[in-house]
Every structure is written in C-alpha cells, then in structure tokens.
Design an enzyme around this catalytic site. Structure first.
Site, PDB file in Angstrom:
ATOM      1  N   ASP A   1       0.812  -1.216   0.000  1.00  0.00           N
ATOM      2  CA  ASP A   1       0.000   0.000   0.000  1.00  0.00           C
ATOM      3  C   ASP A   1       0.850   1.273   0.000  1.00  0.00           C
ATOM      4  O   ASP A   1       2.064   1.235   0.202  1.00  0.00           O
ATOM      5  CB  ASP A   1      -0.953   0.002   1.210  1.00  0.00           C
ATOM      6  CG  ASP A   1      -0.313  -0.580   2.474  1.00  0.00           C
ATOM      7  OD1 ASP A   1       0.922  -0.529   2.602  1.00  0.00           O
ATOM      8  OD2 ASP A   1      -1.052  -1.076   3.323  1.00  0.00           O
TER       9      ASP A   1
ATOM     10  N   ASP B   1      -7.879  -2.298  14.163  1.00  0.00           N
ATOM     11  CA  ASP B   1      -9.259  -2.599  13.768  1.00  0.00           C
ATOM     12  C   ASP B   1      -9.348  -3.851  12.892  1.00  0.00           C
ATOM     13  O   ASP B   1     -10.383  -4.128  12.301  1.00  0.00           O
ATOM     14  CB  ASP B   1      -9.886  -1.392  13.045  1.00  0.00           C
ATOM     15  CG  ASP B   1      -9.110  -0.986  11.800  1.00  0.00           C
ATOM     16  OD1 ASP B   1      -8.138  -1.688  11.425  1.00  0.00           O
ATOM     17  OD2 ASP B   1      -9.477   0.044  11.186  1.00  0.00           O
TER      18      ASP B   1
ATOM     19  N   HIS C   1      -7.478  -4.481  10.138  1.00  0.00           N
ATOM     20  CA  HIS C   1      -7.149  -4.353   8.712  1.00  0.00           C
ATOM     21  C   HIS C   1      -5.865  -5.103   8.364  1.00  0.00           C
ATOM     22  O   HIS C   1      -4.963  -5.234   9.184  1.00  0.00           O
ATOM     23  CB  HIS C   1      -7.098  -2.885   8.257  1.00  0.00           C
ATOM     24  CG  HIS C   1      -5.961  -2.076   8.783  1.00  0.00           C
ATOM     25  ND1 HIS C   1      -6.133  -0.846   9.383  1.00  0.00           N
ATOM     26  CD2 HIS C   1      -4.610  -2.282   8.802  1.00  0.00           C
ATOM     27  CE1 HIS C   1      -4.956  -0.360   9.729  1.00  0.00           C
ATOM     28  NE2 HIS C   1      -4.013  -1.207   9.383  1.00  0.00           N
TER      29      HIS C   1
ATOM     30  N   GLU D   1      -9.832  -1.850   5.367  1.00  0.00           N
ATOM     31  CA  GLU D   1     -10.469  -1.511   6.639  1.00  0.00           C
ATOM     32  C   GLU D   1     -11.747  -2.337   6.818  1.00  0.00           C
ATOM     33  O   GLU D   1     -12.243  -2.939   5.860  1.00  0.00           O
ATOM     34  CB  GLU D   1     -10.810  -0.016   6.648  1.00  0.00           C
ATOM     35  CG  GLU D   1      -9.593   0.910   6.566  1.00  0.00           C
ATOM     36  CD  GLU D   1      -8.835   1.049   7.891  1.00  0.00           C
ATOM     37  OE1 GLU D   1      -8.805   0.080   8.676  1.00  0.00           O
ATOM     38  OE2 GLU D   1      -8.258   2.127   8.124  1.00  0.00           O
TER      39      GLU D   1
HETATM   40  C1  F6R Z   1       1.375  -1.386   6.135  1.00  0.00           C
HETATM   41  C2  F6R Z   1       0.072  -2.037   6.216  1.00  0.00           C
HETATM   42  C3  F6R Z   1      -0.738  -2.009   7.459  1.00  0.00           C
HETATM   43  C4  F6R Z   1       0.075  -2.190   8.735  1.00  0.00           C
HETATM   44  C5  F6R Z   1      -0.824  -2.054   9.951  1.00  0.00           C
HETATM   45  C6  F6R Z   1      -0.037  -2.180  11.239  1.00  0.00           C
HETATM   46  O1  F6R Z   1       1.960  -1.556   4.869  1.00  0.00           O
HETATM   47  O2  F6R Z   1      -0.363  -2.566   5.248  1.00  0.00           O
HETATM   48  O3  F6R Z   1      -1.717  -3.009   7.398  1.00  0.00           O
HETATM   49  O4  F6R Z   1       0.678  -3.453   8.701  1.00  0.00           O
HETATM   50  O5  F6R Z   1      -1.465  -0.828   9.926  1.00  0.00           O
HETATM   51  O6  F6R Z   1       0.819  -1.089  11.346  1.00  0.00           O
HETATM   52  P1  F6R Z   1       1.966  -1.061  12.462  1.00  0.00           P
HETATM   53  O7  F6R Z   1       2.908  -2.157  12.108  1.00  0.00           O
HETATM   54  O8  F6R Z   1       2.609   0.284  12.300  1.00  0.00           O
HETATM   55  O9  F6R Z   1       1.293  -1.273  13.763  1.00  0.00           O
END
Ligand code: F6R
Length: 256
Positions: free
Chosen positions: A63, A132, A134, A139
């Site tokens: 992403d 959440d 994701h 989401e």
């Molecule tokens: C990042 C991504 C997100 C993160 C998630 C957790 O490329 O796709 O799904 O893996 O938001 O983020 P952290 O690791 O910062 O807690």
C-alpha cells in the site's frame, strides 16, 4: 493457521526473518509481498544483517498513501528504501510500490494487479494487522474478495499512524492498497503482530468468525498462513496454550 507465540518482538522477528531467508535460499527469484509500519522494522533489520542475495527477488508492497510523493518522510516508498531496499542488492526495476501520485488510480490499480500476475504471483506475503483488524489497508467492511484499489482510512487507523506525520491532521484520508482477494492469492502469508494494542483484533481474526468487520479473519481460509506474535499480542487468544504446544512439538521435518 499456524500460530507462533514468542516471548519478545526480537524472538518473533528472528523467526520471521528465518522464514523469509529460507524462501530466498530455496527460490532466489522469489516474489515477495511486503508491508510497512512499525511491525516489520526488526524483521527488515535482520534480513539486512543476513546478507542474502536479493538480485533476482521481485517485491510488491501492499500500500501507499494517496497524495504523498515518494520522497515524503512518511511515504511507504521512503520507508521501504530506507529500511530495506537501499540496504540489500535488489534491483530498482524489481521494486513495486503503489504510486500515491498517480492521476489515474483505477488504471494504476489494474496495472498493479497485472504486474503481480506477470511476475508469477506472490510467493510470500508479509502482513501486519491494524488495531481494527485491517490487513494492507483493507479496513472493516472491505470486500473480502477485493483487488487493488483506493480505500478511505478509518479515524482509528489515522490516529494510530499519526506518529509518522507529527499529528493526525496531516495523515492522508486515502490510500491505494492491495485487496484482501489479492492478498489471499499469495502462496504463503506471514502475519506479524506485536504489543497489547493488537491483542483484540488478532484474537478476533484467529478465533472469531470470518467477517469483513475484521478483514484479517479471511486468513482462516488461507491454506498456508503463519501468524507470528509476541506475548502481549497473543494475550487474548483462548487457545494460546494449545498453539504453544503445537509449535513446541512439531515433527522435525516441519521445523524451520
Ligand atoms: C502497512 C500495512 C498495514 C500495517 C498495519 C499495522 O503496509 O499494510 O496493514 O501493517 O497498519 O501497522 P503497524 O505495524 O505500524 O502497527
């Protein structure tokens, strides 16, 4: 799902690094799906220390924020080059990260999917999990069959990621993300989760119903999904003792 609970982030990251290293040794032209954020930082550090050969590896990132230039300090382009790509011998032409500045988002997303297919599909997809539930930036209520596309971040995710932007107001509202359908086509997935903030979403994903309210729960349908956790992230798992027992008693031929 294989649930691997480790005492620390360090121990969990070492196991994840060994899994990636094994793939790169067995398949030097592997296609990796990569994640950003806090979770994979130690993993990338360990992979760099291992001095593996990345010369034939292809990478697709999950992403990117819409509207961020590649050199923006909080962009996922910048994150990946600083934490991994600049420190291994991957070819720039083999690196793929969604373009947050594209003027044709649907066209870009379609081409991204085609590039993944043309590369032979993703061998191993790394994932973190949002508070959440994701994965990527799919989401809650994202279609569980979705493909790469634009998504709107929840306020919860924007608040969680504000630390990278020096405040919540600067966090973009939109992202380009691989879909859960895209992620599910990877031949293996490796989700990492660390810290108590992830415990609830993780337990719902592993032990709750499969639901778009927790997109990570779709991984229950993946044939080769490994979930690597530290103790705080595992703290809400009802069957944690069973997962530990399974891991400690794996047949030798199944061990790393
Ligand atoms: C990042 C991504 C997100 C993160 C998630 C957790 O490329 O796709 O799904 O893996 O938001 O983020 P952290 O690791 O910062 O807690």
């Amino acid at each position: 799902m294989e649930i691997i609970i480790q005492p620390t982030v360090e121990a969990a990251s070492t196991i994840a690094a060994q899994m990636v290293a094994r793939l790169l040794r067995e398949k030097p032209d592997a296609v990796l799906g990569l994640a950003t954020g806090s979770t994979p930082l130690l993993l990338y550090h360990e992979l760099v220390q291992m001095k593996l050969d990345w010369s034939r590896v292809t990478a697709f990132n999950l992403d990117e924020y819409v509207g961020l230039a590649p050199d923006h300090p909080a962009s996922y382009h910048r994150f990946m080059w600083e934490n991994l790509f600049n420190r291994v011998n991957i070819l720039e032409s083999n690196v793929h990260i969604p373009d947050g500045l594209t003027e044709d988002i649907p066209g870009f997303c379609l081409r991204y999917e085609q590039q993944i297919l043309a590369a032979g599909g993703i061998d191993l997809q790394l994932l973190g999990i949002g508070t959440d539930g994701h994965i990527g930036f799919n989401e809650p209520t994202s279609s569980l069959a979705s493909r790469t596309r634009i998504k709107t971040l929840t306020q919860q995710t924007r608040a969680h990621n504000a630390r990278f932007f020096g405040g919540e107001t600067a966090v973009p509202h939109h992202v380009i993300t691989m879909g859960t359908g895209t992620i599910m086509e990877a031949r293996q997935v490796l989700l990492m989760a660390f810290g108590p903030d992830k415990a609830r979403a993780l337990a719902e994903a592993v032990e709750g119903p499969i639901t778009s309210m927790n997109p990570a729960s779709i991984l229950q349908l993946h044939p080769v999904a490994k979930i690597v956790l530290d103790e705080p992230a595992a703290s809400r798992l009802r069957k944690a003792d069973y997962y530990r027992w399974v891991y400690d008693n794996k047949p030798d031929w199944q061990k790393l």
